[in-house]
Scaffold this active site. Structure first.
Site, mmCIF file in Angstrom:
data_model
loop_
_atom_site.group_PDB
_atom_site.id
_atom_site.type_symbol
_atom_site.label_atom_id
_atom_site.label_comp_id
_atom_site.label_asym_id
_atom_site.label_seq_id
_atom_site.Cartn_x
_atom_site.Cartn_y
_atom_site.Cartn_z
ATOM 1 N N LYS A 151 0.836 -1.198 0.000
ATOM 2 C CA LYS A 151 0.000 0.000 0.000
ATOM 3 C C LYS A 151 0.875 1.253 0.000
ATOM 4 C CE LYS A 151 -1.886 2.887 2.768
ATOM 5 N NZ LYS A 151 -1.897 4.027 1.851
ATOM 6 N N GLU A 154 -1.204 7.571 -0.300
ATOM 7 C CA GLU A 154 -2.202 8.029 -1.276
ATOM 8 C C GLU A 154 -1.730 9.252 -2.074
ATOM 9 O OE1 GLU A 154 -2.366 7.420 1.973
ATOM 10 O OE2 GLU A 154 -4.223 8.168 2.835
ATOM 11 N N GLY A 204 6.403 5.096 8.393
ATOM 12 C CA GLY A 204 5.563 6.280 8.468
ATOM 13 C C GLY A 204 5.765 6.967 9.802
ATOM 14 N N GLU A 207 3.011 8.182 15.261
ATOM 15 C CA GLU A 207 1.606 8.135 15.697
ATOM 16 C C GLU A 207 0.835 7.030 14.957
ATOM 17 O OE1 GLU A 207 -0.209 11.847 14.849
ATOM 18 O OE2 GLU A 207 -2.180 11.181 15.550
ATOM 19 N N GLY A 209 2.154 4.533 13.330
ATOM 20 C CA GLY A 209 2.824 3.260 13.651
ATOM 21 C C GLY A 209 2.296 2.648 14.938
ATOM 22 N N GLU A 226 9.273 1.453 10.987
ATOM 23 C CA GLU A 226 10.295 2.464 10.691
ATOM 24 C C GLU A 226 9.605 3.804 10.823
ATOM 25 O OE1 GLU A 226 13.364 1.771 10.204
ATOM 26 O OE2 GLU A 226 13.355 -0.341 9.650
ATOM 27 N N CYS A 260 13.105 11.059 7.272
ATOM 28 C CA CYS A 260 13.122 10.594 8.665
ATOM 29 C C CYS A 260 14.511 10.673 9.258
ATOM 30 C CB CYS A 260 12.607 9.167 8.725
ATOM 31 S SG CYS A 260 13.461 8.084 7.585
ATOM 32 N N GLU A 350 9.391 16.360 15.150
ATOM 33 C CA GLU A 350 9.849 16.170 13.776
ATOM 34 C C GLU A 350 9.188 17.235 12.901
ATOM 35 O OE1 GLU A 350 8.493 12.561 11.840
ATOM 36 O OE2 GLU A 350 10.522 12.229 11.117
HETATM 37 P P1 NAD Z 1 1.944 8.453 7.803
HETATM 38 O O1 NAD Z 1 2.195 7.722 9.068
HETATM 39 O O2 NAD Z 1 0.896 9.492 7.778
HETATM 40 O O3 NAD Z 1 1.580 7.434 6.630
HETATM 41 C C1 NAD Z 1 2.408 6.337 6.312
HETATM 42 C C2 NAD Z 1 1.573 5.289 5.592
HETATM 43 O O4 NAD Z 1 0.619 4.772 6.503
HETATM 44 C C3 NAD Z 1 0.785 5.813 4.404
HETATM 45 O O5 NAD Z 1 0.760 4.843 3.383
HETATM 46 C C4 NAD Z 1 -0.613 5.986 4.991
HETATM 47 O O6 NAD Z 1 -1.626 5.920 4.034
HETATM 48 C C5 NAD Z 1 -0.681 4.822 5.944
HETATM 49 N N1 NAD Z 1 -1.685 4.957 7.012
HETATM 50 C C6 NAD Z 1 -2.277 6.091 7.461
HETATM 51 N N2 NAD Z 1 -3.181 5.791 8.435
HETATM 52 C C7 NAD Z 1 -3.132 4.450 8.612
HETATM 53 C C8 NAD Z 1 -3.787 3.544 9.489
HETATM 54 N N3 NAD Z 1 -4.686 3.956 10.382
HETATM 55 N N4 NAD Z 1 -3.469 2.233 9.410
HETATM 56 C C9 NAD Z 1 -2.543 1.790 8.544
HETATM 57 N N5 NAD Z 1 -1.884 2.601 7.672
HETATM 58 C C10 NAD Z 1 -2.175 3.918 7.714
HETATM 59 O O7 NAD Z 1 3.372 9.029 7.365
HETATM 60 P P2 NAD Z 1 3.698 9.945 6.114
HETATM 61 O O8 NAD Z 1 3.195 11.304 6.415
HETATM 62 O O9 NAD Z 1 3.317 9.279 4.833
HETATM 63 O O10 NAD Z 1 5.295 9.932 6.168
HETATM 64 C C11 NAD Z 1 6.002 10.739 6.991
HETATM 65 C C12 NAD Z 1 6.461 10.020 8.241
HETATM 66 O O11 NAD Z 1 7.160 8.825 7.885
HETATM 67 C C13 NAD Z 1 7.440 10.806 9.061
HETATM 68 O O12 NAD Z 1 7.131 10.699 10.430
HETATM 69 C C14 NAD Z 1 8.776 10.139 8.769
HETATM 70 O O13 NAD Z 1 9.738 10.290 9.779
HETATM 71 C C15 NAD Z 1 8.375 8.729 8.609
HETATM 72 N N6 NAD Z 1 9.391 7.996 7.863
HETATM 73 C C16 NAD Z 1 10.160 7.088 8.506
HETATM 74 C C17 NAD Z 1 11.148 6.407 7.807
HETATM 75 C C18 NAD Z 1 12.020 5.405 8.499
HETATM 76 O O14 NAD Z 1 12.588 4.575 7.812
HETATM 77 N N7 NAD Z 1 12.143 5.412 9.803
HETATM 78 C C19 NAD Z 1 11.346 6.653 6.461
HETATM 79 C C20 NAD Z 1 10.545 7.591 5.828
HETATM 80 C C21 NAD Z 1 9.555 8.249 6.546
#
Ligand code: NAD
Length: 448
Positions: A151, A154, A204, A207, A209, A226, A260, A350
């Site tokens: 997935k 979006e 992601g 929160e 996660g 991650e 990140c 962040e």
């Molecule tokens: P996000 O947590 O909003 O979304 C990440 C993914 O999760 C998206 O595909 C989203 O559609 C999905 N998602 C959203 N709600 C969900 C739910 N309730 N259940 C399951 N999946 C859901 O993050 P983002 O805004 O896309 O990305 C930015 C964040 O990602 C930042 O906090 C960044 O630090 C982190 N990040 C971490 C790494 C790492 O390797 N540690 C790498 C890149 C980004």
């Protein structure tokens, strides 16, 4: 679902968003495809992964341009990331037949371990490095014999969809890799709770996660998380200050700070603080911000207008430098340096934008204390000419990935992942295979 180019604000694609029903159908396809994929010989599985790597390289320019238009990242960065995707599939193609079991000395027989596939895995990816992060999960997941529901975020689904097509062309059978584009609250949440999914590989925010981990608990799913970061770039007075300052902007303004691993807390030993800040401002002035499709561009826009507002809310303190941005359309935000303490919001949360907090420290102990004074622990750097100190500090910082006299975090061959609320589990390198397989122990009696 409208997909927009953040540099022009123009729509570039319109997709029908999937929901729970489509997610369930994808899981069913992946489940049906699992027995045949697991039964692929190691040679055959390696061969199709190698073919996928070659196809990614052959379509490199197309994929890079798609990524640049969808994420707003500079084309030079997209080219590098797409090359990494090819390298990741090459690496895991090579790992298929090197992920050995063991034989263990025991009484009365022979004991051996096998690395078994988990089954169907759900891979949830963010918008900042869409194709790269998808490959970090897909490579080990497929190499271990799992089938996948992927997935993408979006906002940035286009390269994942294209990668799914290339996987079929490479000979990965129908149903093994299923790409489902839809909202996280529906598709992602469904994957996290789905009884037929054995593991979620999630990248992601911390929160979201946390919610994924809770949902996964229902069926005791394996999870790799991650998550966010607030990494320190620690500069001692005895460092090569010119080099450290020249590279520091790229460690936080790369990908417009939407990284990140962004070293968004620049900790500087007080005796070198004024000199370093002067060098840092000069280096930041040199960051080329502009059209992501221009080969020379080093920083593009942010992902959305709403995100730009969020980033702007962090800049209320002592601004040491604010750069320029192009006029006109696009979600631009300037490179910004803020003098701060580690207690300020800009140093605690962040930002995920091009805003760096510059923070003085007194001595080695103070540097370690400040570097660790964060709920996160993903990445970081240490700049010093004193080798013993470099290793002392590297061992003392609670973070998954550190560089000495450099700002790199991610390599195909080396483990990547966080301490503390930056998550757990490791991606990349041979370590990632542990997260996509289960150890099975088999005892064979040799008694007559
Ligand atoms: P996000 O947590 O909003 O979304 C990440 C993914 O999760 C998206 O595909 C989203 O559609 C999905 N998602 C959203 N709600 C969900 C739910 N309730 N259940 C399951 N999946 C859901 O993050 P983002 O805004 O896309 O990305 C930015 C964040 O990602 C930042 O906090 C960044 O630090 C982190 N990040 C971490 C790494 C790492 O390797 N540690 C790498 C890149 C980004």
């Amino acid at each position: 679902m409208r997909v927009v180019n953040p540099a022009t604000e123009e729509p570039i694609a319109e997709l029908e968003p999937a929901g729970v029903e489509e997610a369930d159908a994808a899981v069913a396809r992946a489940k049906a495809a699992f027995p045949a994929w697991r039964a692929f010989t190691p040679d055959a599985r390696a061969r199709v992964l190698r073919r996928l790597a070659t196809l990614v390289e052959e379509h490199g320019e197309e994929l890079a341009l798609l990524e640049t238009r969808n994420v707003g990242k500079p084309i030079a960065d997209s080219r590098g990331e797409v090359q990494m995707v090819a390298d990741v599939f090459q690496f895991y193609a090579g790992a298929v037949d090197k992920h050995h079991g063991e034989t263990i000395p025991v009484s009365g027989g022979v004991d051996m371990t096998f690395r078994e596939a988990l089954g169907v895995v759900g891979l949830i990816v963010p918008w900042n490095f869409p194709i790269a992060i998808a490959s970090w999960k897909l490579g080990p997941a497929l190499a271990c014999g799992n089938t996948v529901v992927l997935k993408p975020a979006e906002l940035t689904p286009l390269t994942a969809v294209r990668l799914g097509e290339l996987a079929l062309e490479a000979g990965i059978p129908e149903g093994v890799l299923n790409v489902v584009v839809g909202p996280g609250s529906k598709v992602g949440a469904r994957l996290a709770e789905h009884p037929d999914i054995a593991k979620i590989g999630f990248t992601g925010s911390t929160e979201v996660g946390r919610g994924v981990m809770e949902a996964a608990a229902g069926t005791i799913k394996r999870v790799t998380l991650e998550l966010g970061g607030k990494s320190a770039n620690v500069v001692f007075a005895d460092a090569d200050l010119e080099r450290a300052a020249a590279q520091a902007p790229y460690a936080v303004f790369g990908n417009a700070g939407q990284d990140c691993c962004a070293r968004s807390r620049i900790l500087v030993e007080r005796s070198a603080y004024d000199r370093f800040l002067e060098l840092l401002v000069d280096a930041t002035r040199g960051v080329r911000v502009g059209d992501p499709e221009d080969d020379a561009t080093e920083m593009g826009p942010l992902i959305t207008a709403a995100h730009r507002e969020q980033v702007a809310s962090f800049v209320d303190g002592n601004v040491a430098f604010r750069g320029d941005t192009p006029d006109g359309a696009g979600f631009w935000f300037p490179c910004t340096l803020v003098e701060a303490t580690n207690d300020d919001r800009v140093a605690r949360e962040e930002v995920f934008g091009p805003v760096a907090a510059v923070i003085p420290f007194e001595d080695e102990a103070d540097a370690i204390r400040i570097a660790n004074d964060t709920p996160y622990g993903l990445s970081g750097s240490i700049w010093t000419r004193d080798g013993a100190r470099a290793f002392r500090v590297a061992r003392a910082i609670d973070s998954g990935v550190l560089s000495i006299n450099a700002n790199t975090s991610v390599r195909v061959q080396t483990p990547f992942g966080g301490f503390k609320q930056s998550g757990f589990g490791r991606e990349l390198g041979l370590h990632a295979l542990e997260g996509y397989s289960e150890v099975k122990n088999v005892y064979y009696s040799t008694e007559a």
